[in-house]
Scaffold this active site. Structure first.
Site, mmCIF file in Angstrom:
data_model
loop_
_atom_site.group_PDB
_atom_site.id
_atom_site.type_symbol
_atom_site.label_atom_id
_atom_site.label_comp_id
_atom_site.label_asym_id
_atom_site.label_seq_id
_atom_site.Cartn_x
_atom_site.Cartn_y
_atom_site.Cartn_z
ATOM 1 N N TYR A 33 79.240 55.551 34.825
ATOM 2 C CA TYR A 33 78.975 55.226 33.425
ATOM 3 C C TYR A 33 77.738 55.946 32.937
ATOM 4 O O TYR A 33 76.971 56.513 33.720
ATOM 5 C CB TYR A 33 78.832 53.709 33.243
ATOM 6 C CG TYR A 33 77.525 53.123 33.745
ATOM 7 C CD1 TYR A 33 77.274 52.987 35.113
ATOM 8 C CD2 TYR A 33 76.519 52.721 32.861
ATOM 9 C CE1 TYR A 33 76.078 52.452 35.573
ATOM 10 C CE2 TYR A 33 75.321 52.187 33.317
ATOM 11 C CZ TYR A 33 75.113 52.053 34.667
ATOM 12 O OH TYR A 33 73.926 51.535 35.127
ATOM 13 N N ARG A 52 74.623 64.520 33.239
ATOM 14 C CA ARG A 52 74.520 63.583 34.370
ATOM 15 C C ARG A 52 75.873 62.919 34.646
ATOM 16 O O ARG A 52 76.242 62.699 35.797
ATOM 17 C CB ARG A 52 73.444 62.524 34.089
ATOM 18 C CG ARG A 52 73.168 61.646 35.303
ATOM 19 C CD ARG A 52 71.990 60.720 35.103
ATOM 20 N NE ARG A 52 72.230 59.759 34.040
ATOM 21 C CZ ARG A 52 71.328 58.902 33.583
ATOM 22 N NH1 ARG A 52 70.100 58.902 34.094
ATOM 23 N NH2 ARG A 52 71.616 58.058 32.614
ATOM 24 N N ARG A 100 96.780 49.115 44.729
ATOM 25 C CA ARG A 100 95.520 48.969 45.447
ATOM 26 C C ARG A 100 95.590 49.539 46.859
ATOM 27 O O ARG A 100 96.359 49.072 47.698
ATOM 28 C CB ARG A 100 95.098 47.503 45.499
ATOM 29 C CG ARG A 100 93.683 47.313 46.033
ATOM 30 C CD ARG A 100 93.239 45.854 45.974
ATOM 31 N NE ARG A 100 91.854 45.723 46.445
ATOM 32 C CZ ARG A 100 91.506 45.723 47.726
ATOM 33 N NH1 ARG A 100 92.426 45.848 48.675
ATOM 34 N NH2 ARG A 100 90.234 45.613 48.072
ATOM 35 N N HIS A 102 92.448 51.667 49.332
ATOM 36 C CA HIS A 102 91.079 52.182 49.232
ATOM 37 C C HIS A 102 91.021 53.695 49.023
ATOM 38 O O HIS A 102 90.225 54.188 48.267
ATOM 39 C CB HIS A 102 90.273 51.814 50.480
ATOM 40 C CG HIS A 102 89.977 50.346 50.583
ATOM 41 N ND1 HIS A 102 90.946 49.389 50.664
ATOM 42 C CD2 HIS A 102 88.796 49.686 50.618
ATOM 43 C CE1 HIS A 102 90.387 48.190 50.744
ATOM 44 N NE2 HIS A 102 89.077 48.338 50.720
ATOM 45 N N LYS A 149 75.369 57.525 39.036
ATOM 46 C CA LYS A 149 75.342 56.379 38.122
ATOM 47 C C LYS A 149 76.683 55.647 38.194
ATOM 48 O O LYS A 149 77.516 55.726 37.292
ATOM 49 C CB LYS A 149 75.003 56.834 36.695
ATOM 50 C CG LYS A 149 74.471 55.703 35.828
ATOM 51 C CD LYS A 149 73.746 56.231 34.621
ATOM 52 C CE LYS A 149 73.386 55.171 33.597
ATOM 53 N NZ LYS A 149 72.535 54.089 34.077
ATOM 54 N N GLU A 182 62.545 52.008 42.044
ATOM 55 C CA GLU A 182 62.805 51.975 40.594
ATOM 56 C C GLU A 182 63.157 50.550 40.208
ATOM 57 O O GLU A 182 63.190 49.656 41.051
ATOM 58 C CB GLU A 182 63.938 52.931 40.222
ATOM 59 C CG GLU A 182 65.277 52.560 40.840
ATOM 60 C CD GLU A 182 66.413 53.495 40.459
ATOM 61 O OE1 GLU A 182 66.381 54.088 39.366
ATOM 62 O OE2 GLU A 182 67.353 53.617 41.271
ATOM 63 N N LEU A 207 67.851 56.688 40.466
ATOM 64 C CA LEU A 207 68.598 57.355 39.405
ATOM 65 C C LEU A 207 67.603 58.227 38.628
ATOM 66 O O LEU A 207 66.532 57.752 38.236
ATOM 67 C CB LEU A 207 69.236 56.341 38.452
ATOM 68 C CG LEU A 207 70.080 57.025 37.379
ATOM 69 C CD1 LEU A 207 71.410 57.491 37.938
ATOM 70 C CD2 LEU A 207 70.300 56.117 36.189
#
Ligand code: PDD
Length: 285
Positions: A33, A52, A100, A102, A149, A182, A207
């Protein structure tokens, strides 16, 4: 006015906007995101956020679902439809919908794209900046690739909740060596007694905030001394100032760490000046 979300090609009222329950973002947090500040209806630092985003996707081998220009059009349209003047636009891209399992789905599975936007409370943000905020510290128990991210944010969620329960705005992660990495949703900074601005170097362990990158430019323009290195909790307690940076909070002074005042317990001059000058160095488009 009802809010509107962009979901996989359509703009929908938020209450009706939905994704498939087999979206891998929902099943595995298999997605990334970005959050951009919106100011005066314009996107702040879109170019750097898109760069990014492309990097996060590439590190996870998720295909960029469309050109950056096309995504830019959707971000703007979502901002416009939600009448955002000052706030944020959020974009999330997942590895898409598949039964589903993995391992990655079949090549060609379309990534899932969701964009939302909303106004933030400007008066409240200015009050926080004027008063400063408290942070608490928590052990950094995240994986080794927090430079990506990813929407996989459980440690950040638990850290933020710990902060809230202690009446603080943010939690700072502290590594095994007692050094601050952070915040749960921000980068962490201090100003030492001799006036050096210190923030952790950006490797896989934090990040690399876009706000952080712009603040480095502001510091250079203001002629302030910078050290990109980890700082210890002891250094933070002894600091003259502390602050956090993120797209939605810009620069926010930290006046308390684990209940102890930072410096004289009031927002510092450096943090205040960085916040004041920030948008002169950021890109608005
Ligand atoms: N958070 N570190 C972490 C862990 C973050 O989640 C964020 C941003 C930052 C600052 O990055 P930037 O300056 O690019 O916003 C640092 C966003 C705003 C969020 O999760 O809402």
């Amino acid at each position: 006015m009802s809010r509107i979300a962009y979901v996989n090609g359509r703009y929908r009222p938020l209450a009706e906007a939905a994704v498939n329950i087999e979206d891998r973002g929902y099943q595995f947090s298999d997605g990334v995101y970005e959050v951009c500040e919106v100011r005066g209806g314009r996107l702040i630092d879109e170019r750097r956020h898109m760069e990014r985003l492309a990097r996060s996707l590439s590190e996870l081998r998720i295909a960029m679902p469309m050109s950056r220009a096309a995504l830019g059009v959707i971000l703007r349209e979502t901002v416009r439809r939600n009448r955002v003047r000052w706030g944020i636009v959020y974009v999330q891209i997942t590895r898409g919908v598949a039964r589903r399992d993995h391992a990655f789905p079949a090549p060609g599975t379309a990534p899932g794209v969701v964009v939302t936007a909303r106004n933030l409370d400007l008066a409240n943000a200015e009050r926080l900046a004027a008063e400063g905020v408290a942070v608490v510290t928590v052990p950094d128990n995240r994986w080794e690739r927090v430079d990506i991210k990813s929407v996989s944010l459980l440690p950040n969620v638990l850290a933020k909740q710990a902060a809230r329960e202690q009446g603080a705005r943010e939690a700072w992660f502290v590594d095994r060596d007692g050094r601050v990495t952070e915040g749960s949703s921000s980068n962490a900074w201090i100003v030492t007694r001799d006036g050096k601005v210190v923030t952790r170097h950006a490797d896989h362990g934090i990040l690399k905030g876009i706000t952080r990158t712009v603040v480095l430019d502001v510091l250079a323009a203001q002629g302030l001394a910078l050290e990109e290195r980890p700082f210890t909790l002891a250094e933070a307690h002894a600091a003259r100032e502390a602050f956090i940076t993120s797209a939605s909070q810009i620069v926010l002074p930290v006046v308390k760490i684990d209940g102890r005042p930072v410096g004289n317990g009031a927002p510092g001059l450096v943090a205040t000046a960085l916040r004041r000058d920030f948008h002169r160095h950021a890109e608005a488009t």
